[in-house]
Design a protein around this motif. Structure first.
Motif, short mmCIF file in Angstrom:
data_model
loop_
_atom_site.label_atom_id
_atom_site.label_comp_id
_atom_site.label_asym_id
_atom_site.label_seq_id
_atom_site.Cartn_x
_atom_site.Cartn_y
_atom_site.Cartn_z
N LEU A 93 -10.36 12.47 -2.13
CA LEU A 93 -9.30 11.56 -2.60
C LEU A 93 -7.93 12.10 -2.21
O LEU A 93 -7.05 11.34 -1.80
CB LEU A 93 -9.39 11.39 -4.12
N LEU A 94 -7.75 13.42 -2.34
CA LEU A 94 -6.47 14.03 -1.97
C LEU A 94 -6.21 13.88 -0.47
O LEU A 94 -5.11 13.53 -0.05
CB LEU A 94 -6.46 15.50 -2.38
N GLU A 148 -7.40 11.60 1.57
CA GLU A 148 -7.13 10.20 1.86
C GLU A 148 -5.69 9.83 1.51
O GLU A 148 -4.99 9.15 2.26
CB GLU A 148 -8.11 9.31 1.09
N HIS A 149 -5.24 10.30 0.35
CA HIS A 149 -3.86 10.01 -0.09
C HIS A 149 -2.84 10.64 0.83
O HIS A 149 -1.88 9.97 1.27
CB HIS A 149 -3.66 10.51 -1.52
N GLU A 170 0.83 -1.21 0.00
CA GLU A 170 0.00 0.00 0.00
C GLU A 170 0.86 1.26 0.00
O GLU A 170 0.57 2.23 -0.71
CB GLU A 170 -0.94 0.01 1.22
N LYS A 201 2.34 1.79 -3.39
CA LYS A 201 1.29 2.34 -4.26
C LYS A 201 1.14 3.85 -4.04
O LYS A 201 1.04 4.62 -4.99
CB LYS A 201 -0.03 1.62 -3.98
N GLN A 202 1.13 4.25 -2.78
CA GLN A 202 0.99 5.68 -2.46
C GLN A 202 2.21 6.48 -2.92
O GLN A 202 2.09 7.61 -3.40
CB GLN A 202 0.78 5.86 -0.95
N ASN A 240 -2.75 8.90 4.17
CA ASN A 240 -2.27 7.53 4.01
C ASN A 240 -0.76 7.47 3.83
O ASN A 240 -0.05 6.75 4.55
CB ASN A 240 -2.96 6.89 2.81
N VAL A 241 -0.22 8.26 2.89
CA VAL A 241 1.21 8.19 2.61
C VAL A 241 2.04 8.73 3.76
O VAL A 241 3.09 8.18 4.12
CB VAL A 241 1.56 8.91 1.28
N THR A 264 2.89 15.16 -4.85
CA THR A 264 2.07 15.55 -3.70
C THR A 264 2.88 15.77 -2.43
O THR A 264 2.33 16.25 -1.43
CB THR A 264 0.98 14.49 -3.43
N TYR A 299 2.05 7.27 -6.50
CA TYR A 299 1.13 8.39 -6.72
C TYR A 299 1.83 9.73 -6.44
O TYR A 299 1.63 10.71 -7.15
CB TYR A 299 -0.08 8.22 -5.79
N VAL A 300 2.67 9.74 -5.41
CA VAL A 300 3.48 10.94 -5.10
C VAL A 300 4.40 11.26 -6.27
O VAL A 300 4.52 12.41 -6.70
CB VAL A 300 4.31 10.74 -3.82
#
Length: 348
Positions: A157-158, A160-161, A59, A62-63, A164-165, A72, A66-67
């Motif tokens: 969504l932002l 949560e990301h 996970e 995955k994050q 999470n990260v 982000t 996305y970064v």
């Protein structure tokens, strides 16, 4: 023309502020591990980075992807500047309570007081303002795409990301045993800089902390915020927030080994390493004569462009070379101070 000076007013300068925390280290670690162009220049060993990546959960990987795709990490740092967060729980609670417009406004880059209205309007989704903000940052390699992303992403969504990260990196990396000493190192460096606040001018303190950055006062900047970091060594990360210039600077060697006077300053080590190579010395010789583009240096030395670019990165990390209008130039002050730094180490 000669000038007769009839004023006793001193030149205004900025105020220095200091902060440190493992939350800054968390966000900068996320930035570092996803920066493919610089990751091989970090002081952390390649084996360490390989082992670190292999230990991360699916996970988190995955994050981080996305970064890497959307930069982000910038939003994480922007949010951290909103207040002095004492814990990860406090940081995540702050994100959760933000409205869509607040989250996007905070995440968007500060481009100056005159363009704050543009930033506000862009956070509301106004297309003209988004285009203007992108135009203002066109010279930056990632900000225009980042601005597009922030202005168009669903805020939930932002949120949560980001939560999470940040939480996963903090739990899986920062809180691991091999990072348990980092807070001690950050505090050591913070204290060493704090003790020098009354003994050095603001400009000299910035130069000392960053290993050579000569930051002169600007009309709109009243404060320089110095934040020590371990993960991104040897690089300084520079940022702007409203009224403040920020330097996330690499902790000094003596902060890692405070009781050992035989440990040289990191700036001294970086400069000698950078100069201890034939190709890099040839580059320095060329830049001593005039500023050159990457293509011009490549043609004169007759090596591959990627190889020359790698050597230039090392010279830049040592503050010996900088970039000015797409041309590489020699930082003469860095070379002139080399003997002084060496003498200071010998007499420490």
């Amino acid at each position: 023309m000669d000038v007769i000076n009839i004023t006793n007013r001193k030149r205004e300068t900025y105020e220095i502020k200091l902060e440190y925390s493992l939350l800054w280290e968390t966000a900068l670690g996320i930035a570092a591990i996803t920066n493919k162009s610089l990751i091989n220049t970090l002081e952390l060993s390649k084996d360490y980075l390989v082992n670190l990546k292999s230990s991360l959960s699916e996970e988190l990987i995955k994050q981080l992807k996305y970064v890497e795709e959307n930069n982000t990490w910038k939003a994480l740092l922007q949010i951290l500047h909103m207040q002095s967060f004492k814990s990860m729980t406090e940081f995540t609670a702050y994100i959760e309570q933000l409205s869509s417009q607040e989250l996007k406004y905070i995440s968007l880059p500060f481009t100056g007081y005159k363009t704050e209205e543009t930033r506000v309007n862009a956070s509301h989704g106004e297309e003209i303002s988004i285009a203007q903000l992108k135009s203002l940052t066109a010279n930056n390699e990632f900000l225009p795409n980042y601005i597009d992303f922030i202005c168009n992403i669903d805020e939930e969504l932002l949120k949560e990301h980001l939560i999470n990260v940040m939480t996963r990196w903090h739990n899986e990396v920062i809180e691991k045993d091999d990072f348990s000493s980092v807070n001690f190192i950050l505090r050591n460096d913070y204290e060493s800089k704090r003790q020098m606040l009354s003994q050095m001018s603001p400009e000299d303190l910035v130069k000392w902390a960053t290993g050579g950055i000569n930051y002169l006062p600007e009309p709109s900047v009243r404060t320089v915020l110095l934040i020590p970091q371990f993960i991104y060594r040897p690089w300084n990360i520079e940022a702007d927030i409203k009224g403040t210039k920020v330097f996330y600077y690499p902790v000094a060697n003596e902060s890692i080994n405070p009781s050992n006077r035989y440990v040289p300053d990191n700036s001294l080590v970086l400069k000698h390493k950078a100069l201890g190579d034939e190709v890099r010395l040839r580059i320095v010789k060329l830049l001593n004569e005039k500023e050159l583009t990457l293509q011009e240096i490549t043609e004169k030395i007759d090596l591959g462009k990627s190889t020359i670019h790698h050597h230039l990165k090392i010279l830049r990390s040592a503050r010996i070379v900088s970039i000015n209008n797409s041309k590489y130039c020699l930082e003469f002050n860095a070379l002139e101070s080399l003997s002084v730094e060496f003498e200071r180490f010998l007499n420490k």
